[in-house]
Write an enzyme that holds these catalytic residues in place. Structure first.
Site, PDB file in Angstrom:
ATOM      1  CB  SER A 124      -0.950   0.002   1.201  1.00 24.10           C
ATOM      2  OG  SER A 124      -0.281  -0.370   2.369  1.00 24.10           O
ATOM      3  CG  HIS A 145      -3.227  -0.893  -3.143  1.00 22.58           C
ATOM      4  ND1 HIS A 145      -3.542   0.414  -2.900  1.00 22.58           N
ATOM      5  CD2 HIS A 145      -3.153  -1.483  -1.923  1.00 22.58           C
ATOM      6  CE1 HIS A 145      -3.631   0.620  -1.596  1.00 22.58           C
ATOM      7  NE2 HIS A 145      -3.407  -0.516  -0.989  1.00 22.58           N
ATOM      8  CD  GLU A 157      -4.917   2.964  -5.448  1.00 18.88           C
ATOM      9  OE1 GLU A 157      -5.393   4.076  -5.250  1.00 18.88           O
ATOM     10  OE2 GLU A 157      -3.911   2.538  -4.834  1.00 18.88           O
ATOM     11  CG  ASN A 195      -3.473   4.853   1.187  1.00 19.37           C
ATOM     12  OD1 ASN A 195      -4.550   5.013   1.766  1.00 19.37           O
ATOM     13  ND2 ASN A 195      -2.857   3.690   1.143  1.00 19.37           N
TER      14      ASN A 195
HETATM   15  P1  NAI Z   1      -0.833  -9.333   7.795  1.00 22.23           P
HETATM   16  O1  NAI Z   1       0.161  -9.033   8.839  1.00 22.23           O
HETATM   17  O2  NAI Z   1      -2.259  -9.578   8.170  1.00 22.23           O
HETATM   18  O3  NAI Z   1      -0.331 -10.589   6.933  1.00 22.23           O
HETATM   19  C1  NAI Z   1       0.954 -10.730   6.419  1.00 22.23           C
HETATM   20  C2  NAI Z   1       1.255 -12.212   6.298  1.00 22.23           C
HETATM   21  O4  NAI Z   1       2.460 -12.377   5.578  1.00 22.23           O
HETATM   22  C3  NAI Z   1       1.425 -12.913   7.638  1.00 22.23           C
HETATM   23  O5  NAI Z   1       0.598 -14.048   7.683  1.00 22.23           O
HETATM   24  C4  NAI Z   1       2.907 -13.276   7.665  1.00 22.23           C
HETATM   25  O6  NAI Z   1       3.158 -14.487   8.344  1.00 22.23           O
HETATM   26  C5  NAI Z   1       3.213 -13.420   6.200  1.00 22.23           C
HETATM   27  N1  NAI Z   1       4.605 -13.226   5.814  1.00 22.23           N
HETATM   28  C6  NAI Z   1       5.466 -12.284   6.288  1.00 22.23           C
HETATM   29  N2  NAI Z   1       6.643 -12.403   5.652  1.00 22.23           N
HETATM   30  C7  NAI Z   1       6.538 -13.416   4.767  1.00 22.23           C
HETATM   31  C8  NAI Z   1       7.395 -13.987   3.806  1.00 22.23           C
HETATM   32  N3  NAI Z   1       8.640 -13.538   3.622  1.00 22.23           N
HETATM   33  N4  NAI Z   1       6.942 -14.996   3.047  1.00 22.23           N
HETATM   34  C9  NAI Z   1       5.688 -15.470   3.201  1.00 22.23           C
HETATM   35  N5  NAI Z   1       4.816 -14.971   4.118  1.00 22.23           N
HETATM   36  C10 NAI Z   1       5.234 -13.945   4.872  1.00 22.23           C
HETATM   37  O7  NAI Z   1      -0.729  -8.129   6.757  1.00 22.23           O
HETATM   38  P2  NAI Z   1      -1.845  -7.557   5.774  1.00 22.23           P
HETATM   39  O8  NAI Z   1      -2.627  -6.521   6.477  1.00 22.23           O
HETATM   40  O9  NAI Z   1      -2.553  -8.691   5.129  1.00 22.23           O
HETATM   41  O10 NAI Z   1      -0.946  -6.784   4.706  1.00 22.23           O
HETATM   42  C11 NAI Z   1      -0.197  -7.471   3.743  1.00 22.23           C
HETATM   43  C12 NAI Z   1       0.236  -6.496   2.664  1.00 22.23           C
HETATM   44  O11 NAI Z   1      -0.906  -5.854   2.104  1.00 22.23           O
HETATM   45  C13 NAI Z   1       1.148  -5.375   3.143  1.00 22.23           C
HETATM   46  O12 NAI Z   1       2.048  -5.059   2.115  1.00 22.23           O
HETATM   47  C14 NAI Z   1       0.171  -4.219   3.368  1.00 22.23           C
HETATM   48  O13 NAI Z   1       0.781  -2.967   3.282  1.00 22.23           O
HETATM   49  C15 NAI Z   1      -0.805  -4.436   2.223  1.00 22.23           C
HETATM   50  N6  NAI Z   1      -2.140  -3.879   2.401  1.00 22.23           N
HETATM   51  C16 NAI Z   1      -2.784  -3.954   3.610  1.00 22.23           C
HETATM   52  C17 NAI Z   1      -4.063  -3.433   3.754  1.00 22.23           C
HETATM   53  C18 NAI Z   1      -4.776  -3.524   5.059  1.00 22.23           C
HETATM   54  O14 NAI Z   1      -5.788  -2.803   5.231  1.00 22.23           O
HETATM   55  N7  NAI Z   1      -4.361  -4.355   5.975  1.00 22.23           N
HETATM   56  C19 NAI Z   1      -4.767  -2.803   2.616  1.00 22.23           C
HETATM   57  C20 NAI Z   1      -4.037  -2.871   1.371  1.00 22.23           C
HETATM   58  C21 NAI Z   1      -2.762  -3.354   1.303  1.00 22.23           C
END
Ligand code: NAI
Length: 507
Positions: A124, A145, A157, A195
């Protein structure tokens, strides 16, 4: 036209957290075999179990047939090893928001997947160009995105970095559309579209709060009831969490080399420092403890309407005011446009804000009894209106103006005399930011309005709203804000200036 990836394409989703699970659900529902991978043991399997429950619920509600729910569920598989993803035709990464970790993952993937595989990141805030810099072939990487929750939010996006091949972005665009989403193209710039363009919604409210314009409950109520926003800025920041919201503001501001347009607020910094992170911590702008009631907006006590109401001109505000006075059987007369005045009565002159304070407006127009009203999305339906009163105004005239608006059915919130009130300055700055995003080639005008309506539920796209207010008025409001604050923050987008001179609308 570029085709979407066929449903025969295996989609790999990496990261089984909130976003990865949602994206996996969307891709499986659209007919793809989806391989979900996470470094946390059991995370992918647990996420898949949760997605299957979602499919069953959808079937129970009749949104999917039982068979379709079962088929979609069976297309999902947890893959413990990264090497299991070698047959993917599309990889969507949704792991931790960290440049180095994402770069390492994509360079590992590059050695694994076929040359034709498209690589996408759900980041994001990180530059797509910077993530791609670690790849031998950055042309095949783009941002995809999604918004949270991915299965429910329509917007995606599609973000192109400097090296992204247009066909890759176009294929992702077509694929997102085939998955039932509404994609928009964007260039990799800080905050992408949503954003970035959403920043003023928080920033202007924080400014007004800092300057004592009104309390949070009053400003939130004005944004909802006059602005038509689903949530006021303070309740929304409390819901998002101040840690998250402040971090995004900070990162966009830093990424734009400290452009004052985006400068963060000390109030929010204080909340973060105090650990008052919003709803999740029980306290933010509001107190969420069980015994704390929700504060009410400040609403002016009832005043008698003046006997000599005159409504001037044919503006949408004037027509709505007449309609509302008539509906409430309040006697009034009509008069042709008189400068910028909307109405008069009881000695007061009521105008729609042009970005000056009421006190300055009173001084410059030689009209001491000046009362300014805020912008409303729709003056015929707004239930509340903010007003500001000139320091020179006779209190009886101020009461008469409040009575006039109350007689038309508005709840009236009297703010301190801040320039541009709350809805007008917010909308002017949203339109300004949207125009700058278009002017700088981040996206086109249609994309920015679509993105803001679908990504953050705005009641109107900022550019369409700017057109409705009148771009000349938007320019005037911004000019007056710039004059008041002497800050570059309120500089008018060159594209708005161009449209004003060309007498052109965005839509
Ligand atoms: P989250 O913390 O809920 O999930 C991330 C997951 O990735 C975890 O299960 C973790 O164990 C896993 N992980 C971490 N490093 C890893 C690796 N090297 N290989 C495989 N798995 C790995 O995070 P979330 O909220 O789902 O965000 C994920 C991405 O999406 C980030 O880049 C965030 O900026 C983006 N994003 C988040 C939004 C939100 O509202 N939470 C909205 C839009 C984008």
């Amino acid at each position: 036209m570029t085709q979407a990836l066929s449903t025969q394409t295996v989609v790999a989703v990496i990261g089984a957290g909130a976003m990865g699970a949602g994206i996996a659900q969307v891709a499986a529902a659209a007919g793809h075999t989806v391989k979900l991978h996470d470094t946390r043991p059991e995370a992918a399997a647990q996420a898949i179990a949760g997605i299957r429950v979602q499919f069953e619920k959808m079937a129970a509600k009749g949104k999917l047939s039982q068979q379709a729910a079962q088929d979609a569920g069976s297309r999902l598989m947890a893959t413990p090893q990264l090497s299991d993803l070698a047959d993917a035709g599309l990889v969507v990464e949704a792991i931790v928001e960290n440049l180095q970790v994402k770069q390492k993952l994509f360079s590992d993937l590059e050695a694994l997947v076929s040359d034709g595989c498209i690589l996408a990141t759900n980041t994001s805030s990180i530059s797509i160009t910077a993530i791609g810099a670690a790849l031998k072939n950055p042309q095949r990487l783009a941002g995809l995105h999604f918004f949270n929750p991915a299965p429910l939010m329509a917007l995606v996006e599609v973000v192109s970095g400097l090296a992204t091949r247009p066909e890759v972005a176009n294929t992702l665009f077509a694929t997102a559309a085939a998955w039932g989403k509404t994609p928009v193209h964007a260039k990799s710039t800080p905050g992408f579209i949503v954003n970035r363009v959403a920043r003023p919604y928080y920033a202007e409210a924080l400014r007004v709060l800092t300057e004592g314009g009104a309390d949070c409950a009053t400003l939130d109520a004005c944004c909802r009831e006059a602005g038509g926003f689903r949530m006021g800025p303070f309740e929304l920041m409390d819901m998002i969490g101040h840690d998250v919201n402040f971090a995004v503001t900070h990162s966009v501001w830093r990424a734009f080399f400290n452009d004052p347009r985006f400068s963060p607020s000390l109030i929010q910094q204080e909340l973060v420092d105090a650990g008052f992170l919003g709803k999740k911590s029980g306290r933010g702008f509001y107190n969420y403890s069980a015994d704390a009631g929700k504060p009410l907006p400040a609403t002016a006590p009832a005043q008698f309407p003046p006997m000599d109401i005159v409504v001037f001109g044919q503006s949408t505000a004037a027509l709505a005011l007449v309609e509302r006075l008539q509906a409430n059987h309040i006697s009034h007369t009509r008069s042709p446009a008189s400068g910028d005045s909307l109405a008069s009565g009881g000695g007061a002159t009521v105008r729609v804000t042009d970005g000056r304070t009421a006190t300055r407006c009173a001084f410059e127009t030689g009209t001491p009894n000046t009362v300014l009203i805020d912008l409303a999305l729709d003056y015929s339906r707004a239930t509340r209106l903010a007003v500001v009163v000139a320091a020179q105004c006779d209190p009886a005239a101020a009461d008469a103006a409040v009575g006039l608006l109350q007689a038309a059915g508005f709840a009236v919130s009297v703010l301190q005399d801040i320039p541009g009130l709350i809805v007008m300055r917010t909308v002017a700055m949203l339109a300004n930011e949207a125009a700058d995003a278009v002017n700088q080639g981040v996206c086109d005008a249609r994309a920015v309005d679509t993105a803001m309506c679908l990504g953050v539920n705005y009641p109107c796209g900022p550019l369409a709203w700017g057109d409705a207010v009148g771009l000349e008025r938007i320019q005037t409001v911004l000019g007056h804000l710039a004059h008041t604050y002497g800050e570059d923050r309120y500089r008018t987008s060159p594209l708005i200036q161009h449209h004003v001179f060309a007498q052109k609308a965005f839509s």
